[in-house]
Design a protein around this motif. Structure first.
Motif, PDB file in Angstrom:
ATOM      1  N   ALA A  44       0.836  -1.206   0.000  1.00 40.00           N
ATOM      2  CA  ALA A  44       0.000   0.000   0.000  1.00 40.00           C
ATOM      3  C   ALA A  44       0.871   1.256   0.000  1.00 40.00           C
ATOM      4  CB  ALA A  44      -0.938  -0.002   1.207  1.00 40.00           C
ATOM      5  N   VAL A  45       1.892   1.274   0.835  1.00 39.99           N
ATOM      6  CA  VAL A  45       2.785   2.440   0.904  1.00 39.99           C
ATOM      7  C   VAL A  45       3.496   2.641  -0.426  1.00 39.99           C
ATOM      8  CG1 VAL A  45       4.887   3.337   1.974  1.00 39.99           C
ATOM      9  CG2 VAL A  45       3.086   2.379   3.402  1.00 39.99           C
ATOM     10  N   MET A  46       3.932   1.568  -1.043  1.00 37.17           N
ATOM     11  CA  MET A  46       4.655   1.670  -2.313  1.00 37.17           C
ATOM     12  C   MET A  46       3.745   2.152  -3.451  1.00 37.17           C
ATOM     13  SD  MET A  46       7.674   1.020  -1.434  1.00 37.17           S
ATOM     14  CE  MET A  46       8.489   0.922  -2.998  1.00 37.17           C
ATOM     15  N   ARG A  47       2.434   1.916  -3.337  1.00 32.58           N
ATOM     16  CA  ARG A  47       1.513   2.251  -4.417  1.00 32.58           C
ATOM     17  C   ARG A  47       0.759   3.568  -4.215  1.00 32.58           C
ATOM     18  NH1 ARG A  47       2.121  -3.087  -4.832  1.00 32.58           N
ATOM     19  NH2 ARG A  47       1.610  -4.185  -6.738  1.00 32.58           N
ATOM     20  N   CYS A  48       0.818   4.131  -3.018  1.00 29.28           N
ATOM     21  CA  CYS A  48      -0.006   5.322  -2.763  1.00 29.28           C
ATOM     22  C   CYS A  48       0.610   6.581  -3.385  1.00 29.28           C
ATOM     23  CB  CYS A  48      -0.257   5.510  -1.280  1.00 29.28           C
ATOM     24  SG  CYS A  48       1.124   6.093  -0.324  1.00 29.28           S
ATOM     25  N   ASP A  49      -0.290   7.480  -3.787  1.00 29.61           N
ATOM     26  CA  ASP A  49       0.136   8.752  -4.364  1.00 29.61           C
ATOM     27  C   ASP A  49       0.544   9.742  -3.287  1.00 29.61           C
ATOM     28  OD1 ASP A  49      -0.481   7.823  -6.898  1.00 29.61           O
ATOM     29  OD2 ASP A  49      -2.543   8.516  -6.758  1.00 29.61           O
ATOM     30  N   ASN A  50      -0.114   9.656  -2.144  1.00 26.11           N
ATOM     31  CA  ASN A  50       0.089  10.618  -1.070  1.00 26.11           C
ATOM     32  C   ASN A  50      -0.035   9.857   0.247  1.00 26.11           C
ATOM     33  OD1 ASN A  50      -0.222  12.585   0.903  1.00 26.11           O
ATOM     34  ND2 ASN A  50      -1.320  13.966  -0.455  1.00 26.11           N
ATOM     35  N   ILE A  51       1.041   9.735   0.979  1.00 21.80           N
ATOM     36  CA  ILE A  51       1.064   8.919   2.197  1.00 21.80           C
ATOM     37  C   ILE A  51       0.051   9.385   3.237  1.00 21.80           C
ATOM     38  CG2 ILE A  51       2.889  10.140   3.431  1.00 21.80           C
ATOM     39  CD1 ILE A  51       2.665   6.352   3.132  1.00 21.80           C
ATOM     40  N   SER A  52      -0.275  10.673   3.274  1.00 19.85           N
ATOM     41  CA  SER A  52      -1.259  11.155   4.251  1.00 19.85           C
ATOM     42  C   SER A  52      -2.653  10.602   3.943  1.00 19.85           C
ATOM     43  CB  SER A  52      -1.288  12.677   4.299  1.00 19.85           C
ATOM     44  OG  SER A  52      -1.751  13.209   3.083  1.00 19.85           O
ATOM     45  N   GLN A  53      -2.912  10.262   2.685  1.00 22.19           N
ATOM     46  CA  GLN A  53      -4.205   9.680   2.332  1.00 22.19           C
ATOM     47  C   GLN A  53      -4.334   8.256   2.858  1.00 22.19           C
ATOM     48  OE1 GLN A  53      -4.421  10.130  -1.891  1.00 22.19           O
ATOM     49  NE2 GLN A  53      -5.087  12.252  -1.735  1.00 22.19           N
ATOM     50  N   LEU A  54      -3.224   7.569   2.980  1.00 21.71           N
ATOM     51  CA  LEU A  54      -3.252   6.201   3.483  1.00 21.71           C
ATOM     52  C   LEU A  54      -3.881   6.158   4.870  1.00 21.71           C
ATOM     53  CD1 LEU A  54      -2.555   3.216   3.205  1.00 21.71           C
ATOM     54  CD2 LEU A  54      -0.252   3.764   4.020  1.00 21.71           C
ATOM     55  N   LYS A  55      -3.507   7.078   5.731  1.00 23.55           N
ATOM     56  CA  LYS A  55      -4.060   7.114   7.089  1.00 23.55           C
ATOM     57  C   LYS A  55      -5.565   7.322   7.049  1.00 23.55           C
ATOM     58  CE  LYS A  55      -3.787   9.453  11.516  1.00 23.55           C
ATOM     59  NZ  LYS A  55      -3.180  10.526  12.296  1.00 23.55           N
ATOM     60  N   ARG A  56      -6.050   8.235   6.221  1.00 21.42           N
ATOM     61  CA  ARG A  56      -7.494   8.483   6.127  1.00 21.42           C
ATOM     62  C   ARG A  56      -8.243   7.244   5.657  1.00 21.42           C
ATOM     63  NH1 ARG A  56      -8.543  13.504   2.501  1.00 21.42           N
ATOM     64  NH2 ARG A  56     -10.680  12.878   2.881  1.00 21.42           N
ATOM     65  N   ILE A  57      -7.673   6.549   4.697  1.00 25.65           N
ATOM     66  CA  ILE A  57      -8.334   5.363   4.154  1.00 25.65           C
ATOM     67  C   ILE A  57      -8.358   4.237   5.193  1.00 25.65           C
ATOM     68  CG2 ILE A  57      -8.196   3.556   2.397  1.00 25.65           C
ATOM     69  CD1 ILE A  57      -6.945   5.779   0.576  1.00 25.65           C
ATOM     70  N   VAL A  58      -7.237   4.020   5.867  1.00 27.61           N
ATOM     71  CA  VAL A  58      -7.169   2.972   6.884  1.00 27.61           C
ATOM     72  C   VAL A  58      -8.151   3.272   8.021  1.00 27.61           C
ATOM     73  CG1 VAL A  58      -5.693   1.895   8.645  1.00 27.61           C
ATOM     74  CG2 VAL A  58      -4.840   2.237   6.317  1.00 27.61           C
ATOM     75  N   MET A  59      -8.229   4.509   8.437  1.00 28.45           N
ATOM     76  CA  MET A  59      -9.169   4.885   9.490  1.00 28.45           C
ATOM     77  C   MET A  59     -10.616   4.667   9.028  1.00 28.45           C
ATOM     78  SD  MET A  59      -7.250   8.228  11.055  1.00 28.45           S
ATOM     79  CE  MET A  59      -8.635   8.691  12.087  1.00 28.45           C
ATOM     80  N   TRP A  60     -10.916   4.964   7.785  1.00 31.48           N
ATOM     81  CA  TRP A  60     -12.262   4.778   7.238  1.00 31.48           C
ATOM     82  C   TRP A  60     -12.618   3.293   7.220  1.00 31.48           C
ATOM     83  CZ3 TRP A  60     -14.864   2.494   3.188  1.00 31.48           C
ATOM     84  CH2 TRP A  60     -16.138   2.982   2.925  1.00 31.48           C
ATOM     85  N   VAL A  61     -11.691   2.463   6.772  1.00 30.78           N
ATOM     86  CA  VAL A  61     -11.961   1.031   6.690  1.00 30.78           C
ATOM     87  C   VAL A  61     -12.149   0.450   8.092  1.00 30.78           C
ATOM     88  CG1 VAL A  61     -10.924  -1.219   6.098  1.00 30.78           C
ATOM     89  CG2 VAL A  61     -10.786   0.690   4.488  1.00 30.78           C
ATOM     90  N   TYR A  62     -11.326   0.901   9.027  1.00 31.60           N
ATOM     91  CA  TYR A  62     -11.407   0.398  10.400  1.00 31.60           C
ATOM     92  C   TYR A  62     -12.748   0.740  11.013  1.00 31.60           C
ATOM     93  CZ  TYR A  62     -10.376  -0.373  15.289  1.00 31.60           C
ATOM     94  OH  TYR A  62     -10.398  -0.817  16.575  1.00 31.60           O
TER      95      TYR A  62
END
Length: 64
Positions: free
Chosen positions: A46-64
């Motif tokens: 996921a980290v290697m494929r993301c455009d913006n690392i700050s978006q990863l946190k938002r997505i993970v929080m949403w899924v959780y």
């Protein structure tokens, strides 16, 4: 069926991932490689494929 642009839950996701997440949840269609890595709990991919690392946190929080 609510559209990701108007549904308040999908509004919490970064805009470019809303439709892919909606299709996955509501229609069972697998998303692209980044969202798939998030959903499969493959952090490195996921980290290697993301455009913006700050978006990863938002997505993970949403899924959780």
């Amino acid at each position: 069926m609510p559209r990701p642009e108007s549904d308040t839950e999908y509004q919490k996701l970064p805009e470019q991932y809303r439709e892919g997440m909606r299709r996955y949840i509501e229609e069972g269609i697998m998303p692209g490689s980044f969202l798939r890595a998030v959903l499969e709990d493959r952090l490195h991919d996921a980290v290697m494929r993301c455009d913006n690392i700050s978006q990863l946190k938002r997505i993970v929080m949403w899924v959780y």
